[in-house]
Design a protein around this motif. Structure first.
Motif, mmCIF file in Angstrom:
data_model
loop_
_atom_site.group_PDB
_atom_site.id
_atom_site.type_symbol
_atom_site.label_atom_id
_atom_site.label_comp_id
_atom_site.label_asym_id
_atom_site.label_seq_id
_atom_site.Cartn_x
_atom_site.Cartn_y
_atom_site.Cartn_z
ATOM 1 N N ILE A 180 -10.033 14.088 -8.529
ATOM 2 C CA ILE A 180 -10.845 12.867 -8.527
ATOM 3 C C ILE A 180 -10.382 11.973 -9.670
ATOM 4 O O ILE A 180 -10.284 12.418 -10.814
ATOM 5 N N ASN A 181 -10.092 10.742 -9.363
ATOM 6 C CA ASN A 181 -9.723 9.818 -10.429
ATOM 7 C C ASN A 181 -9.823 8.375 -9.944
ATOM 8 O O ASN A 181 -10.026 8.129 -8.757
ATOM 9 N N ALA A 182 -9.719 7.459 -10.871
ATOM 10 C CA ALA A 182 -9.731 6.029 -10.541
ATOM 11 C C ALA A 182 -8.310 5.604 -10.186
ATOM 12 O O ALA A 182 -7.369 5.936 -10.892
ATOM 13 N N SER A 183 -8.193 4.863 -9.108
ATOM 14 C CA SER A 183 -6.855 4.505 -8.612
ATOM 15 C C SER A 183 -6.368 3.215 -9.258
ATOM 16 O O SER A 183 -6.096 2.208 -8.588
ATOM 17 N N ILE A 184 -6.224 3.269 -10.571
ATOM 18 C CA ILE A 184 -5.925 2.065 -11.358
ATOM 19 C C ILE A 184 -4.578 1.450 -10.978
ATOM 20 O O ILE A 184 -4.406 0.235 -11.000
ATOM 21 N N TYR A 185 -3.624 2.287 -10.629
ATOM 22 C CA TYR A 185 -2.264 1.781 -10.404
ATOM 23 C C TYR A 185 -1.927 1.625 -8.924
ATOM 24 O O TYR A 185 -0.765 1.686 -8.532
ATOM 25 N N THR A 186 -2.943 1.419 -8.096
ATOM 26 C CA THR A 186 -2.721 1.228 -6.671
ATOM 27 C C THR A 186 -1.994 -0.095 -6.416
ATOM 28 O O THR A 186 -2.290 -1.108 -7.052
ATOM 29 N N GLY A 187 -1.059 -0.060 -5.490
ATOM 30 C CA GLY A 187 -0.295 -1.259 -5.180
ATOM 31 C C GLY A 187 -0.201 -1.512 -3.684
ATOM 32 O O GLY A 187 -0.418 -0.608 -2.868
ATOM 33 N N LEU A 188 0.098 -2.752 -3.341
ATOM 34 C CA LEU A 188 0.301 -3.136 -1.942
ATOM 35 C C LEU A 188 1.710 -3.714 -1.817
ATOM 36 O O LEU A 188 2.037 -4.712 -2.460
ATOM 37 N N ASP A 189 2.529 -3.062 -1.017
ATOM 38 C CA ASP A 189 3.914 -3.488 -0.823
ATOM 39 C C ASP A 189 4.171 -3.730 0.663
ATOM 40 O O ASP A 189 3.396 -3.309 1.519
ATOM 41 N N PHE A 190 5.266 -4.404 0.965
ATOM 42 C CA PHE A 190 5.635 -4.602 2.368
ATOM 43 C C PHE A 190 7.143 -4.704 2.477
ATOM 44 O O PHE A 190 7.842 -4.897 1.478
ATOM 45 N N LEU A 191 7.617 -4.581 3.715
ATOM 46 C CA LEU A 191 9.047 -4.738 3.963
ATOM 47 C C LEU A 191 9.326 -6.168 4.399
ATOM 48 O O LEU A 191 8.643 -6.701 5.274
ATOM 49 N N GLU A 192 10.334 -6.754 3.808
ATOM 50 C CA GLU A 192 10.686 -8.136 4.134
ATOM 51 C C GLU A 192 11.167 -8.261 5.583
ATOM 52 O O GLU A 192 10.900 -9.263 6.249
ATOM 53 N N ALA A 193 11.853 -7.234 6.053
ATOM 54 C CA ALA A 193 12.390 -7.291 7.421
ATOM 55 C C ALA A 193 11.257 -7.200 8.442
ATOM 56 O O ALA A 193 10.342 -6.392 8.284
ATOM 57 N N PRO A 194 11.288 -8.040 9.491
ATOM 58 C CA PRO A 194 10.238 -7.993 10.512
ATOM 59 C C PRO A 194 10.226 -6.648 11.242
ATOM 60 O O PRO A 194 11.210 -5.911 11.267
#
Lengths: 134, 235
Positions: free
Chosen positions: B7-21
């Motif tokens: 159990i912990n706080a998700s302080i370093y959560t990120g949202l990424d995506f791929l540039e290619a369709p």
């Protein structure tokens, strides 16, 4: 990534501008003593980075706090000089974006109840302005 | 265990995506193959304290995220009247696809691309990486803290952090195919400017997945094929 040191540097650098230096009013940091050699009027720079902000994921260092400029003037000269210096500080700190992305908001002034405890020949008021750095 | 195990706080959560369709081929790939499209993991155990990770040329980060939405499929509970009974019963109906509402601390120079994505309307492979500890932050075509050379434009992508002593820091990935549906800027008087966006999701949410547990100096896998079998949320 704004550090505590960078915040203090951002505040102190405002006092290097000609807007302030042209006045001839000396500015000192707190925790610094000139003994009996203080001029008749001066200010002391105090910084209270009191709150760490949790408003973004990741490693960003975001903080808010208060900048306090202690205004010292000679006793028995009324309040006018204090308010004049506070207005001068407004031109440096009222809703400004300082170096290192330190943003200040609306200021206030607090009269500290008369003569300074350490030096009865001085009258003290505090110029207070909150800041945030994102 | 690289998948989060406490159990912990998700302080370093990120949202990424791929540039290619998104392509048909991409949709048919497994999560470990998707992971390889975001990052390359190199076995450099024994050469230093940090193993080298590199963001690919297609990896992109949204950056400056302030709020995440609920991740998953919301319930759609239907009340069913029962003749002659004091109370009705409930059944689980067909769930609506979720709209994922994200909030960012808006920086125009950083987030201009999001409006471009909205204008294009094309889908991308998105990845939410839940993390309680700091990963390697990708650079914009430069050398990151692990020594890897990232692709141009990858600035801020969350990369795995693993060293030859402690192994890999834990994280859990969720993948989905989505597109940007809205882009709304919120000016503020005494707070940071905000950007609200909504991502539409096409299909299911895949996760949580992460690298296999054996990322230690003694057994660093040569590739990401030990990425694990994901749950497919929504089926």
């Amino acid at each position: 990534m704004t550090t505590f040191d960078a915040i203090l540097s951002s505040v102190e650098s405002q006092f290097a501008k000609t807007t302030w230096t042209d006045t001839g009013i000396a500015a000192f940091p707190v925790n610094f003593s000139k003994g009996d050699l203080y001029p008749e009027e001066f200010v002391k720079i105090e910084l209270l980075p009191s709150t760490g902000l949790n408003m973004q994921y990741g490693s960003a260092k975001q903080r808010s706090g208060t900048i306090i400029i202690q205004i010292y003037t000679a006793v028995n000269t009324g309040l006018r000089r204090v308010t004049a210096i506070a207005d001068l500080l407004d031109s440096l700190f009222y809703r400004k974006l300082l170096q290192n992305n330190v943003q200040t908001f609306s200021s206030s002034m607090q009269i500290k109840g008369g003569n300074d405890a350490d030096n009865p020949s001085l009258y003290r008021a505090d110029y207070v302005v909150p800041f945030s750095v994102y | 265990m690289p998948n989060i195990s406490a159990i912990n706080a998700s302080i370093y959560t990120g949202l990424d995506f791929l540039e290619a369709p998104v392509t048909t081929t991409l949709r048919q790939q497994a999560p470990y193959e998707w992971a390889a499209l975001f990052e390359e993991v190199t076995d450099t155990a024994g050469t230093g304290t940090l193993n080298q990770v590199t963001a690919t040329a297609d990896a992109r980060a949204f950056g400056q995220i302030r709020e995440f939405p609920n991740l998953g499929i919301p319930a759609n509970v239907v009340n069913v009247p029962q003749y002659g009974q004091a109370t009705s019963s409930q059944v689980s109906g067909q769930s609506d696809a979720p709209s994922l509402d994200f909030v960012f601390n808006y920086v125009p120079t950083i987030h201009a691309f999001i409006n471009d994505l909205r204008s294009e309307g094309t889908q991308r492979l998105m990845r939410v990486r839940l993390a309680a500890s700091e990963g390697i932050r990708a650079t914009d075509g430069g050398t990151n803290a692990s020594g890897g050379t990232d692709g141009a434009g990858a600035n801020g992508v969350t990369l795995p952090y693993f060293d030859s002593v402690d192994g890999m820091r834990e994280f859990s990935d969720f993948y989905f195919f989505g597109s940007v549906a809205s882009f709304e800027i919120v000016p503020a008087l005494d707070d940071a400017m905000q950007l609200n966006i909504t991502l539409t999701i096409d299909g299911n949410l895949f996760g949580p997945v992460s690298y296999a547990s054996a990322y230690t100096a003694a057994a660093v896998p040569a590739d990401v094929s030990d990425y694990g079998t994901p749950l497919e949320i929504g089926e």
